[in-house]
Design an enzyme around this catalytic site. Structure first.
Site, PDB file in Angstrom:
ATOM      1  N   GLU A  37      28.619  15.352 -20.713  1.00  0.00           N
ATOM      2  CA  GLU A  37      27.291  15.777 -21.173  1.00  0.00           C
ATOM      3  C   GLU A  37      26.928  17.136 -20.597  1.00  0.00           C
ATOM      4  OE1 GLU A  37      24.099  13.311 -19.648  1.00  0.00           O
ATOM      5  OE2 GLU A  37      22.710  14.072 -21.158  1.00  0.00           O
ATOM      6  N   ASP A  51      20.381  17.506 -17.050  1.00  0.00           N
ATOM      7  CA  ASP A  51      20.932  16.192 -17.419  1.00  0.00           C
ATOM      8  C   ASP A  51      22.414  16.375 -17.723  1.00  0.00           C
ATOM      9  OD1 ASP A  51      21.449  13.679 -18.364  1.00  0.00           O
ATOM     10  OD2 ASP A  51      20.065  13.773 -20.058  1.00  0.00           O
ATOM     11  N   ARG A  73      31.895   9.654 -20.384  1.00  0.00           N
ATOM     12  CA  ARG A  73      30.886  10.452 -21.086  1.00  0.00           C
ATOM     13  C   ARG A  73      30.960  11.860 -20.521  1.00  0.00           C
ATOM     14  NH1 ARG A  73      27.019   7.325 -20.635  1.00  0.00           N
ATOM     15  NH2 ARG A  73      25.885   8.026 -18.786  1.00  0.00           N
ATOM     16  N   ASP A 109       0.822  -1.210   0.000  1.00  0.00           N
ATOM     17  CA  ASP A 109       0.000   0.000   0.000  1.00  0.00           C
ATOM     18  C   ASP A 109       0.859   1.266   0.000  1.00  0.00           C
ATOM     19  OD1 ASP A 109       1.022  -0.326   2.469  1.00  0.00           O
ATOM     20  OD2 ASP A 109      -0.849   0.021   3.560  1.00  0.00           O
ATOM     21  N   HIS A 165      14.086  12.970 -21.433  1.00  0.00           N
ATOM     22  CA  HIS A 165      14.040  12.786 -22.886  1.00  0.00           C
ATOM     23  C   HIS A 165      12.740  13.438 -23.314  1.00  0.00           C
ATOM     24  CE1 HIS A 165      16.707   8.991 -22.293  1.00  0.00           C
ATOM     25  NE2 HIS A 165      17.399  10.100 -22.264  1.00  0.00           N
ATOM     26  N   GLU A 194      26.230  14.881 -25.633  1.00  0.00           N
ATOM     27  CA  GLU A 194      26.786  13.901 -24.700  1.00  0.00           C
ATOM     28  C   GLU A 194      27.535  12.754 -25.373  1.00  0.00           C
ATOM     29  OE1 GLU A 194      23.760  11.388 -22.867  1.00  0.00           O
ATOM     30  OE2 GLU A 194      22.209  12.614 -23.764  1.00  0.00           O
ATOM     31  N   ASP A 221      26.314  10.523 -14.010  1.00  0.00           N
ATOM     32  CA  ASP A 221      25.288  11.090 -14.892  1.00  0.00           C
ATOM     33  C   ASP A 221      24.091  11.369 -13.998  1.00  0.00           C
ATOM     34  OD1 ASP A 221      23.289  11.644 -16.729  1.00  0.00           O
ATOM     35  OD2 ASP A 221      23.836  10.012 -18.095  1.00  0.00           O
ATOM     36  N   HIS A 245      25.555   5.022 -28.678  1.00  0.00           N
ATOM     37  CA  HIS A 245      24.338   5.824 -28.506  1.00  0.00           C
ATOM     38  C   HIS A 245      24.414   7.099 -29.333  1.00  0.00           C
ATOM     39  CE1 HIS A 245      26.342   8.593 -25.643  1.00  0.00           C
ATOM     40  NE2 HIS A 245      26.839   7.527 -25.037  1.00  0.00           N
ATOM     41  N   TYR A 282      33.262   3.925 -24.540  1.00  0.00           N
ATOM     42  CA  TYR A 282      33.119   2.847 -23.555  1.00  0.00           C
ATOM     43  C   TYR A 282      33.880   1.630 -24.066  1.00  0.00           C
ATOM     44  CZ  TYR A 282      29.286   6.105 -23.026  1.00  0.00           C
ATOM     45  OH  TYR A 282      28.560   7.265 -22.937  1.00  0.00           O
ATOM     46  N   HIS A 334      23.190   2.421 -18.669  1.00  0.00           N
ATOM     47  CA  HIS A 334      22.173   2.807 -17.695  1.00  0.00           C
ATOM     48  C   HIS A 334      22.420   2.111 -16.357  1.00  0.00           C
ATOM     49  CE1 HIS A 334      19.324   4.095 -21.166  1.00  0.00           C
ATOM     50  NE2 HIS A 334      20.200   5.018 -20.858  1.00  0.00           N
ATOM     51  N   HIS A 374      19.540  14.644 -27.189  1.00  0.00           N
ATOM     52  CA  HIS A 374      18.081  14.497 -27.099  1.00  0.00           C
ATOM     53  C   HIS A 374      17.496  15.805 -26.603  1.00  0.00           C
ATOM     54  CE1 HIS A 374      18.408  13.987 -22.694  1.00  0.00           C
ATOM     55  NE2 HIS A 374      19.364  13.103 -22.913  1.00  0.00           N
TER      56      HIS A 374
HETATM   57 CA    CA Z   1      22.323  11.901 -19.129  1.00  0.00          CA
END
Ligand code: CA
Length: 450
Positions: A415, A278, A413, A44, A368, A391, A267, A357, A395, A250, A361
């Site tokens: 960004e 972001d 990365r 709940d 996004h 970004e 990130d 990638h 890798y 991710h 975006h």
């Molecule tokens: Ca990001």
């Protein structure tokens, strides 16, 4: 509670509704935009409530169990906004917090009419008379979908009604998300604040990261700063990835100890008034980059700066990607991670094992953000008021057999968030350090004060 709804703050929401109402009137269309439904986490317990982005952008109203109905001009009747919301309820409010209530909604939010949410489906058929289309997003909430279909079916069953009724359900997304691409002054002000808070979070994370500290401690410190400075929440699940964890795009477990000699990729961005920031930064857990880490870091940074430099009105999203991609592939070839020539690697796609990638975006209420990337079959050109991320990353998986072992397990990365302006562009997140030398200096200071 009511300080959230100062009548002086309704102007941007009113202007956004007005813009949509004009389009709807031209089409004789109504739009129904329900609030998000609270979501169960387990048993709940619910997830912390977060308003639907489209609903929020047009109302500034953060309570659940509500819906905005935008009605077009029909004959002599002017276009208008009707908000359905929960009535005041003393007993319920003791358990779940104060409600704005129907009586105060018009003044507090600037809507033309306010009605109890319990009346929505009963009153909707009458309100939709004279409209030939209903803009409504199906597939988000099955219960609402069923009510919408039942409403239109009921209206169809009255064939002698003198007024037309909606014979089409049209997705709201093209209309609302196109508008969301162009940020107004209030939206930019929220995004600038989100960027400031994000900068403070990244700075705090950089200060406490060190060998032996767990990724989750860094995550908690970063998000502590976000909340302390007024953010609603992180705009998305923060990624705090030490060493080879950064090769999982991710990665959100954030539960491994940091080790000397590794990089830390963070990130993470704050959400302020429901607008997202972001940002990704990558820096050494210890004092310095290794030679291989530094070589790849400089490649990624060069690619990012090259891509940022072409962000302006008229540049397409794809041009930004191609610009960053070429710089990354040049670096991979230079350091012999790719054996072929730059053009061969670009043509064969062999670079995809290191860069899989896209580069940009849309950014706004959603990390996004909505809005079309393609127009008339081609990548869309940027216009003033749009905000995008830039970004690039590299890798090298820990088991990447095609490269020498010294390169393996490095994930980087970088960004930033960029606003397209009339004269060029503005990096909203420019205050967050990213030059390798500056990062090493900051690491020295952080570890010295340990
Ligand atoms: Ca990001």
């Amino acid at each position: 509670m009511l300080h959230r709804y100062e009548p002086s703050r309704t102007a941007p929401y009113r202007a956004r509704r007005q813009q949509i109402l004009e389009t709807l009137s031209a089409r004789q269309a109504a739009a129904l935009i329900p609030a998000a439904r609270p979501k169960a986490r387990n048993a709940d317990t619910e997830h912390r409530y977060r308003p639907d982005s489209d609903f929020w952008r047009l109302t500034g109203f953060g309570e659940p169990h509500a819906a905005l109905l935008l009605l077009p001009k029909v004959g002599e009747r002017a276009a208008r906004s009707v908000l359905f919301l929960r009535p005041r309820d003393r007993e319920q409010e003791i358990w779940s917090g104060l409600r704005l209530g129907v009586e105060r909604a018009c003044e507090a939010l600037g809507v033309d009419e306010a009605r109890p949410i319990e009346q929505l489906w009963k009153e909707l058929p009458t309100l939709l008379e004279g409209c030939t289309q209903l803009c409504y997003r199906t597939g988000v909430d099955a219960a609402n979908d069923a009510e919408v279909l039942a409403t239109l079916t009921r209206m169809r069953a009255k064939p002698r009604s003198p007024l037309p009724w909606p014979q089409e359900i049209v997705d709201t997304a093209p209309l609302l998300h196109e508008a969301r691409l162009f940020k107004d002054a209030a939206e930019l002000s929220a995004m600038r604040r989100a960027a400031e808070i994000t900068a403070a979070g990244h700075a705090a994370a950089l200060r406490i990261a060190r060998p032996g500290v767990n990724e989750r401690e860094v995550e908690a410190r970063l998000e502590y700063e976000f909340r302390r400075l007024g953010a609603d929440a992180p705009a998305y699940n923060s990624i705090v990835a030490g060493g080879a964890n950064a090769c999982v795009l991710h990665y959100v477990e954030n539960d491994a100890p940091l080790a000397d000699g590794e990089l830390l990729l963070i990130d993470a961005g704050a959400e302020f008034e429901h607008y997202a920031c972001d940002v990704t930064r990558t820096f050494p857990v210890g004092r310095r980059f290794s030679a291989e880490q530094r070589a790849l870091y400089d490649v990624v940074l060069r690619a990012q700066l090259a891509a940022l430099a072409i962000v302006r009105t008229g540049t397409t999203i794809d041009q930004i990607h191609q610009c960053a991609l070429r710089a990354l592939v040049e670096g991979l070839c230079e350091h012999k991670l790719l054996p072929e020539s730059v053009d061969e690697a670009l043509a064969s796609g062999s670079y995809k094992r290191f860069y899989m990638h896209r580069t940009s975006h849309w950014l706004g209420l959603d990390v996004h953000d909505g809005g079309a990337y393609v127009r008339d079959g081609a990548s869309r050109a940027l216009e003033p008021g749009m905000v995008i991320t830039v970004e690039p990353g590299l890798y090298v998986a820990p088991d990447e057999a095609s490269v020498e072992p010294r390169w393996r397990g490095i994930g980087i990365r970088i960004e930033d968030d960029v606003l397209v302006t009339a004269g060029g562009s503005e990096v909203l997140t420019a205050a967050i350090p990213k030059q390798a030398d500056a990062l090493e200096e900051l690491r020295r200071e952080a570890l010295h004060s340990a």
